[in-house]
Write a protein that holds these residues in place. Structure first.
Motif, mmCIF file in Angstrom:
data_model
loop_
_atom_site.group_PDB
_atom_site.id
_atom_site.type_symbol
_atom_site.label_atom_id
_atom_site.label_comp_id
_atom_site.label_asym_id
_atom_site.label_seq_id
_atom_site.Cartn_x
_atom_site.Cartn_y
_atom_site.Cartn_z
ATOM 1 N N ASP A 1 -2.960 5.387 2.604
ATOM 2 C CA ASP A 1 -3.985 4.353 2.433
ATOM 3 C C ASP A 1 -4.441 3.865 3.803
ATOM 4 O O ASP A 1 -3.619 3.497 4.650
ATOM 5 C CB ASP A 1 -3.433 3.168 1.637
ATOM 6 N N TYR B 1 0.834 -1.198 0.000
ATOM 7 C CA TYR B 1 0.000 0.000 0.000
ATOM 8 C C TYR B 1 0.874 1.257 0.000
ATOM 9 O O TYR B 1 2.068 1.217 0.322
ATOM 10 C CB TYR B 1 -0.933 0.002 1.199
ATOM 11 N N PRO C 1 -5.564 -1.412 -4.293
ATOM 12 C CA PRO C 1 -5.560 -0.006 -4.700
ATOM 13 C C PRO C 1 -5.518 0.199 -6.210
ATOM 14 O O PRO C 1 -5.907 1.250 -6.693
ATOM 15 C CB PRO C 1 -4.289 0.545 -4.047
ATOM 16 N N PHE D 1 -7.709 4.872 -0.857
ATOM 17 C CA PHE D 1 -6.480 4.722 -1.622
ATOM 18 C C PHE D 1 -6.160 6.076 -2.237
ATOM 19 O O PHE D 1 -6.746 6.464 -3.263
ATOM 20 C CB PHE D 1 -6.642 3.666 -2.716
#
Length: 747
Positions: A341, A337, A404, A385
């Motif tokens: 996020d 990530y 994402p 995201f």
């Protein structure tokens, strides 16, 4: 322990010994919360907790677990951790099946300690295991079974779903949870220095009041708590006239001191809800100890308005727990990530796949969770995201993996499927070992050989003909741990279809006159509730065979048998093309001992006596199989009849003059036949079992077995057989290939 200077010195000495090996960085701990004053220990104290004997834990277990965890939180030497945790109990001395416990106990207990801010946990044990035969102590039960999450052959057990569900939450959120702390509004005092029992009673009572009132409480040691921790509470309960120095400190910190829990007027929340807050997210641990589903909303969770708005109402099944994440920092949890996020989810985590994606929703192997969602319950996942926010409602049996950079995969589970048939050996009703390593290259027919059946480095004894296999463990007191039919050889390795014995074993040698228990044994109640015998001692052995059958001779010299030692001997034999196990046993005292005699104990696993509707038949007596029974030895044997497992029959037969006392003792999954032998000479007993098409065809089975024993007595000790000179000196013992007991095989 806080008043035990020698104990403190001893613990420091132990730590020094460990440091010599592991160095100065590795943390050390003691496994106890029963020191009465954990904050005064010279070492980090971890906890241990095991449930009570209730099938489904309730307020008593919850109170004990909360008390144990709260007192551990009064120390400053290390984080809150449990080195032993199990919502169940192990198998008993003569029963390889563990005590039954509701699988929901695991979810509730894990949820309780998660709400206290646990930082480390050992699920003890996570998998049932098999100890090498001969190493188990003090019980004659090689199966170390707890009804654990994983069975002995690494398959999901009844506790798997609830264990996996909470552990997955702890595993994925672990880094953020480790950084988070329990948000407690009220502090309770615990000081076990003067009257620890009274202090414990007061703390348990106060914790119960907190739960009932919806107040998050914590425990502190008034003589060891820091100012920083005191300042984190809205109020501290200080009974009037106690701890004036603490009251003065609270005044300087502007923290109110109140006389009781009832005097607290701060925020409240739903019962069983605890908030954990840290720099990388807020978490709400929700426990539902009731017997019906409960619906939670933002108000009942006790969250600040901004955080509460992100949580939609959700349902939690009865006797379940869940960790709800609010704004958890995904970057802190996984490298896949990007900064910023975050995720908010009231859904359980069901899996972590290969690319580190985390799947939320329903686990197809978790029956309890599937049932809840089928009833219309749902949960929600919201992920941020960058600047994009995605939101999902999950219901039915859906799951998803938020990503994402791609559309989220939603999956509908299908229930069902088949499992390949594999070879196995039954060791208990819920335990079986796959891929038993007997020699499947041998052609059908009578044989006796040695093999490392259980892959523990020991050479077990395997007897087989074209119908049955018997496995004995010389290293485990010469016990027979399996005796059953097996599949034809052209299907691959033998597949045991049934077994008369289990991991406790048959032919466990003992004596009638036991030595007195040690008066200085501090764990006598654990070691002396079951006769010691020779079940876990290593027996010498050799095998033999002829066209009539095959067998093994096992012997052991026991110097500690009263009054001056003695020798145990037994021969286990199979005749060609027969399914009867023949056993000849003899006990010879080192010096004359008229009152001493051999005893043999055999666990019969074909039935479950605690629930089975059946009978113990001995001559004219027909006794319930689920009750302990004294058996008239003059009957010449006993037949166990099952009334619900087909027309199954088990026969244990002997010559009336060979046995002086007999009894049947049932447990929840098996039962033990105890035989006391007449002194001197060989004593023959046979073991056989069969399933018949009907009760009519089963009639006469036991009588036929007893008639066979009467007509096929063992050779006497005075007839010049090889056994007479065989046992005279070690130098005269024949080799493995020429055991010399063929005369015992029936004609």
């Amino acid at each position: 322990l806080f008043r035990s200077p020698h104990m403190h010195a001893y613990l420091r000495w132990l730590e020094a010994q460990v440091r010599n090996v592991v160095g100065p960085v590795m943390p050390t701990f003691v496994n106890t919360f029963e020191s009465k004053v954990p904050s005064a220990l010279p070492e980090w104290a971890m906890g241990n907790w095991y449930q009570s004997d209730a099938y489904a834990i309730g307020e008593h277990d919850r109170a004990e677990l909360a008390f144990a965890t709260a007192t551990l939180r009064t120390q400053n030497r290390g984080p809150l951790a449990y080195s032993e945790f199990q919502a169940g109990w192990l198998a008993g001395p003569a029963d390889p099946m563990p005590r039954a416990a509701d699988p929901s106990n695991t979810a509730l207990a894990l949820g309780e300690i998660a709400g206290w801010g646990i930082k480390g946990l050992i699920d003890f044990p996570l998998q049932d295991t098999l100890a090498p035969f001969g190493w188990e102590a003090p019980f004659s039960n090689a199966l170390y079974a707890w009804d654990a999450a994983l069975t002995i052959d690494r398959l999901p057990g009844s506790r798997w779903g609830t264990t996996a569900r909470l552990v997955r939450q702890l595993a994925f959120y672990g880094a953020a949870l480790a950084d988070a702390h329990r948000v407690a509004d009220l502090a309770l005092l615990y000081d076990g220095r003067t009257d620890p029992y009274a202090a414990a009673s007061r703390l348990k009572q106060s914790l119960a009041m907190c739960r009932t009132a919806g107040i998050t409480c914590d425990a502190i040691d008034p003589l060891a708590v820091s100012d920083a921790r005191l300042a984190s509470f809205r109020a501290v309960v200080v009974p009037a006239g106690t701890y004036p120095a603490l009251a003065a400190r609270l005044g300087r910190l502007h923290v109110p001191a109140i006389p009781s829990v009832a005097a607290f007027s701060g925020p409240k929340h739903a019962t069983g809800v605890t908030v954990l807050r840290g720099a990388h997210g807020t978490f709400v641990v929700v426990e539902n100890w009731s017997n019906s589903a409960v619906r939670y909303d933002a108000t009942s969770l006790g969250l600040p308005a901004a955080a509460a708005a992100a949580i939609a109402p959700f349902s939690l099944a009865s006797r379940d727990a869940r960790i709800v994440a609010v704004g958890a920092d995904l970057t802190f949890l996984s490298a896949r990530y990007s900064p910023g996020d975050r995720i908010t989810s009231s859904c359980p985590i069901t899996a972590k796949v290969a690319d580190e994606a985390v799947r939320f929703g329903v686990d197809q192997y978790d029956d309890a969770l599937l049932h809840t969602f089928r009833d219309g319950s749902m949960c929600e996942v919201t992920a941020r995201f960058g600047s994009r926010v995605r939101h999902w409602n999950l219901s039915s049996i859906q799951s998803l993996a938020p990503a994402p950079d791609a559309e989220v995969e939603a999956r509908l589970f299908t229930i069902g499927g088949t499992f390949a048939r594999v070879p196995y050996l039954h060791l208990a009703p819920k335990a079986q070992i796959r891929n038993v390593h007997v020699d499947d290259s041998r052609p059908p027919g009578i044989d006796a050989y040695r093999a490392d059946v259980f892959e523990d480095g020991e050479q077990d004894v395997v007897l087989q003909n074209d119908r049955v296999i018997a496995i004995a463990a010389p290293a485990g007191g010469g016990r027979v741990v399996a005796f059953g039919e097996y599949a034809p050889r052209d299907t691959g390795p033998p597949t045991f279809l049934s077994s008369m014995f289990d991991a406790t074993g048959a032919l466990r040698d003992d004596v009638a006159i036991q030595p007195p228990p040690s008066m200085t044994d501090r764990i006598a109640k654990y070691t002396h509730d079951y006769p010691a015998g020779t079940f876990n001692r290593a027996y010498a052995t050799c095998t033999f065979h002829s066209e009539r059958g095959a067998g093994a001779y096992l012997w052991y010299d026991a110097p500690d048998v009263a009054p001056s030692g003695g020798r145990f001997e037994k021969l286990i034999m199979l005749a060609s093309r027969n399914d009867r196990l023949i056993v000849d046993e003899r006990f010879t005292p080192s010096e004359p001992a008229p009152a001493q005699r051999a005893v043999s104990l055999s666990a019969i696993s074909t039935f479950r006596p605690a629930t089975e509707q059946g009978y113990v038949v001995a001559g004219p007596d027909r006794l319930p199989i689920g009750r302990p029974s004294e058996i008239d030895p003059r009957s010449g044997g006993v037949t166990l009849e099952s009334a619900s497992a087909g027309d199954a029959r088990v026969s244990v037969a002997w010559r009336p003059d060979d046995v002086t006392a007999a009894s049947w003792t049932p447990t929840q999954s098996n039962g033990t036949i105890r035989l006391a032998f007449a002194p001197g000479g060989w004593r023959r007993v046979t073991y056989a079992f069969r399933t018949f098409a009907s009760a009519d065809t089963a009639r006469g089975f036991g009588e036929a077995e007893r008639a066979w024993v009467a007509a096929n007595r063992p050779p006497s000790s005075e007839n010049g057989e090889v056994a007479k000179w065989y046992t005279q000196s070690p130098q005269k013992r024949p080799s493995e290939s020429s055991c010399g007991f063929e005369s015992h095989l029936p004609q």
